[in-house]
Design a protein around this motif. Structure first.
Motif, PDB file in Angstrom:
ATOM      1  N   LYS A 105      32.797 -60.671  -0.508  1.00 34.83           N
ATOM      2  CA  LYS A 105      31.397 -60.932  -0.856  1.00 34.83           C
ATOM      3  C   LYS A 105      30.407 -60.384   0.183  1.00 34.83           C
ATOM      4  O   LYS A 105      29.474 -59.679  -0.172  1.00 34.83           O
ATOM      5  N   ILE A 106      30.602 -60.732   1.445  1.00 38.15           N
ATOM      6  CA  ILE A 106      29.605 -60.342   2.441  1.00 38.15           C
ATOM      7  C   ILE A 106      30.073 -59.260   3.410  1.00 38.15           C
ATOM      8  O   ILE A 106      29.274 -58.713   4.153  1.00 38.15           O
ATOM      9  N   ARG A 107      31.371 -58.967   3.414  1.00 38.29           N
ATOM     10  CA  ARG A 107      31.943 -57.916   4.272  1.00 38.29           C
ATOM     11  C   ARG A 107      31.457 -58.002   5.723  1.00 38.29           C
ATOM     12  O   ARG A 107      30.811 -57.086   6.234  1.00 38.29           O
ATOM     13  N   PRO A 108      31.784 -59.109   6.396  1.00 37.50           N
ATOM     14  CA  PRO A 108      31.330 -59.255   7.785  1.00 37.50           C
ATOM     15  C   PRO A 108      32.047 -58.281   8.731  1.00 37.50           C
ATOM     16  O   PRO A 108      33.186 -57.892   8.494  1.00 37.50           O
ATOM     17  N   ASP A 109      31.342 -57.897   9.774  1.00 38.04           N
ATOM     18  CA  ASP A 109      31.941 -57.065  10.815  1.00 38.04           C
ATOM     19  C   ASP A 109      32.760 -57.911  11.779  1.00 38.04           C
ATOM     20  O   ASP A 109      33.728 -57.427  12.362  1.00 38.04           O
ATOM     21  N   TYR A 110      32.321 -59.154  11.976  1.00 35.85           N
ATOM     22  CA  TYR A 110      32.996 -60.084  12.877  1.00 35.85           C
ATOM     23  C   TYR A 110      33.146 -61.439  12.207  1.00 35.85           C
ATOM     24  O   TYR A 110      32.249 -61.882  11.513  1.00 35.85           O
ATOM     25  N   VAL A 111      34.272 -62.091  12.465  1.00 36.74           N
ATOM     26  CA  VAL A 111      34.516 -63.456  11.972  1.00 36.74           C
ATOM     27  C   VAL A 111      34.891 -64.305  13.152  1.00 36.74           C
ATOM     28  O   VAL A 111      35.681 -63.928  13.984  1.00 36.74           O
TER      29      VAL A 111
ATOM     30  N   MET B 160      22.403 -53.584  11.853  1.00 38.12           N
ATOM     31  CA  MET B 160      22.858 -54.743  12.602  1.00 38.12           C
ATOM     32  C   MET B 160      24.186 -55.222  12.021  1.00 38.12           C
ATOM     33  O   MET B 160      24.389 -55.208  10.823  1.00 38.12           O
ATOM     34  N   ASN B 161      25.069 -55.663  12.891  1.00 34.03           N
ATOM     35  CA  ASN B 161      26.365 -56.171  12.463  1.00 34.03           C
ATOM     36  C   ASN B 161      26.226 -57.505  11.756  1.00 34.03           C
ATOM     37  O   ASN B 161      25.349 -58.311  12.077  1.00 34.03           O
ATOM     38  N   LYS B 162      27.136 -57.747  10.811  1.00 35.42           N
ATOM     39  CA  LYS B 162      27.201 -59.023  10.111  1.00 35.42           C
ATOM     40  C   LYS B 162      28.288 -59.866  10.759  1.00 35.42           C
ATOM     41  O   LYS B 162      29.407 -59.396  10.974  1.00 35.42           O
ATOM     42  N   VAL B 163      27.942 -61.117  11.033  1.00 32.26           N
ATOM     43  CA  VAL B 163      28.874 -62.050  11.669  1.00 32.26           C
ATOM     44  C   VAL B 163      29.011 -63.262  10.749  1.00 32.26           C
ATOM     45  O   VAL B 163      28.030 -63.702  10.149  1.00 32.26           O
ATOM     46  N   TYR B 164      30.236 -63.789  10.649  1.00 28.67           N
ATOM     47  CA  TYR B 164      30.477 -64.934   9.781  1.00 28.67           C
ATOM     48  C   TYR B 164      31.333 -65.968  10.487  1.00 28.67           C
ATOM     49  O   TYR B 164      32.305 -65.641  11.165  1.00 28.67           O
ATOM     50  N   THR B 165      30.967 -67.221  10.299  1.00 29.06           N
ATOM     51  CA  THR B 165      31.803 -68.331  10.723  1.00 29.06           C
ATOM     52  C   THR B 165      31.637 -69.453   9.709  1.00 29.06           C
ATOM     53  O   THR B 165      30.684 -69.454   8.937  1.00 29.06           O
ATOM     54  N   CYS B 166      32.569 -70.393   9.694  1.00 28.82           N
ATOM     55  CA  CYS B 166      32.543 -71.474   8.710  1.00 28.82           C
ATOM     56  C   CYS B 166      32.901 -72.788   9.381  1.00 28.82           C
ATOM     57  O   CYS B 166      33.761 -72.821  10.273  1.00 28.82           O
ATOM     58  N   PHE B 167      32.242 -73.864   8.927  1.00 30.03           N
ATOM     59  CA  PHE B 167      32.484 -75.192   9.478  1.00 30.03           C
ATOM     60  C   PHE B 167      32.570 -76.225   8.372  1.00 30.03           C
ATOM     61  O   PHE B 167      32.004 -76.053   7.296  1.00 30.03           O
ATOM     62  N   CYS B 168      33.217 -77.350   8.681  1.00 35.99           N
ATOM     63  CA  CYS B 168      33.169 -78.528   7.800  1.00 35.99           C
ATOM     64  C   CYS B 168      31.812 -79.202   7.944  1.00 35.99           C
ATOM     65  O   CYS B 168      31.256 -79.690   6.977  1.00 35.99           O
ATOM     66  N   THR B 169      31.302 -79.259   9.147  1.00 32.55           N
ATOM     67  CA  THR B 169      29.947 -79.688   9.501  1.00 32.55           C
ATOM     68  C   THR B 169      29.544 -81.102   9.124  1.00 32.55           C
ATOM     69  O   THR B 169      28.389 -81.357   8.830  1.00 32.55           O
ATOM     70  N   ASP B 170      30.464 -82.055   9.128  1.00 31.12           N
ATOM     71  CA  ASP B 170      30.024 -83.442   8.974  1.00 31.12           C
ATOM     72  C   ASP B 170      29.120 -83.836  10.139  1.00 31.12           C
ATOM     73  O   ASP B 170      28.205 -84.622   9.982  1.00 31.12           O
TER      74      ASP B 170
ATOM     75  N   GLY C 256      25.573 -60.164  16.266  1.00 28.41           N
ATOM     76  CA  GLY C 256      24.772 -59.689  15.145  1.00 28.41           C
ATOM     77  C   GLY C 256      24.167 -60.820  14.335  1.00 28.41           C
ATOM     78  O   GLY C 256      24.047 -61.957  14.785  1.00 28.41           O
ATOM     79  N   GLU C 257      23.793 -60.471  13.104  1.00 26.82           N
ATOM     80  CA  GLU C 257      23.172 -61.416  12.178  1.00 26.82           C
ATOM     81  C   GLU C 257      24.219 -62.409  11.680  1.00 26.82           C
ATOM     82  O   GLU C 257      25.232 -62.009  11.126  1.00 26.82           O
ATOM     83  N   LEU C 258      23.930 -63.700  11.848  1.00 23.88           N
ATOM     84  CA  LEU C 258      24.943 -64.723  11.594  1.00 23.88           C
ATOM     85  C   LEU C 258      24.757 -65.424  10.256  1.00 23.88           C
ATOM     86  O   LEU C 258      23.697 -65.966   9.964  1.00 23.88           O
ATOM     87  N   THR C 259      25.820 -65.397   9.473  1.00 21.71           N
ATOM     88  CA  THR C 259      25.930 -66.193   8.257  1.00 21.71           C
ATOM     89  C   THR C 259      26.949 -67.287   8.534  1.00 21.71           C
ATOM     90  O   THR C 259      28.026 -67.011   9.061  1.00 21.71           O
ATOM     91  N   VAL C 260      26.589 -68.520   8.189  1.00 25.23           N
ATOM     92  CA  VAL C 260      27.497 -69.644   8.397  1.00 25.23           C
ATOM     93  C   VAL C 260      27.908 -70.192   7.042  1.00 25.23           C
ATOM     94  O   VAL C 260      27.062 -70.440   6.181  1.00 25.23           O
TER      95      VAL C 260
END
Length: 87
Positions: free
Chosen positions: A81-87, A1-11, A28-32
């Protein structure tokens, strides 16, 4: 499965965040990432809630596989660190 990454400030979690998460889950599998306090401040934004509260906001959303703290605004460390396939 592909690794997906996104980042937020998330207040706060708003419709835009939910849209990004919904679309990201299609790839794919999402890491935030949650920006650390120091990174948010360097970004000219002071957090209104604690880092742990911001992490919990993300963890409570369906479909999220992992939540990590992103210490820098740039993604270089995350890529290594996580080598995502998609950002």
């Amino acid at each position: 499965m592909n690794k997906v990454y996104t980042c937020f400030c998330t207040d706060v979690i708003h419709e835009g965040h939910l849209n990004i998460i919904s679309e990201a889950l299609k790839y794919g599998e999402l890491t935030v990432g949650v920006l650390a306090d120091a990174a948010m401040i360097r970004y000219n934004r002071f957090p209104s809630i604690s880092l742990q509260e911001r992490i919990n906001l993300i963890k409570d959303l369906p479909g999220i596989s992992n939540v990590i703290v992103q210490n820098e605004i740039m993604y270089d460390d995350i890529f290594e660190k996580i080598r995502p396939d998609y950002v």
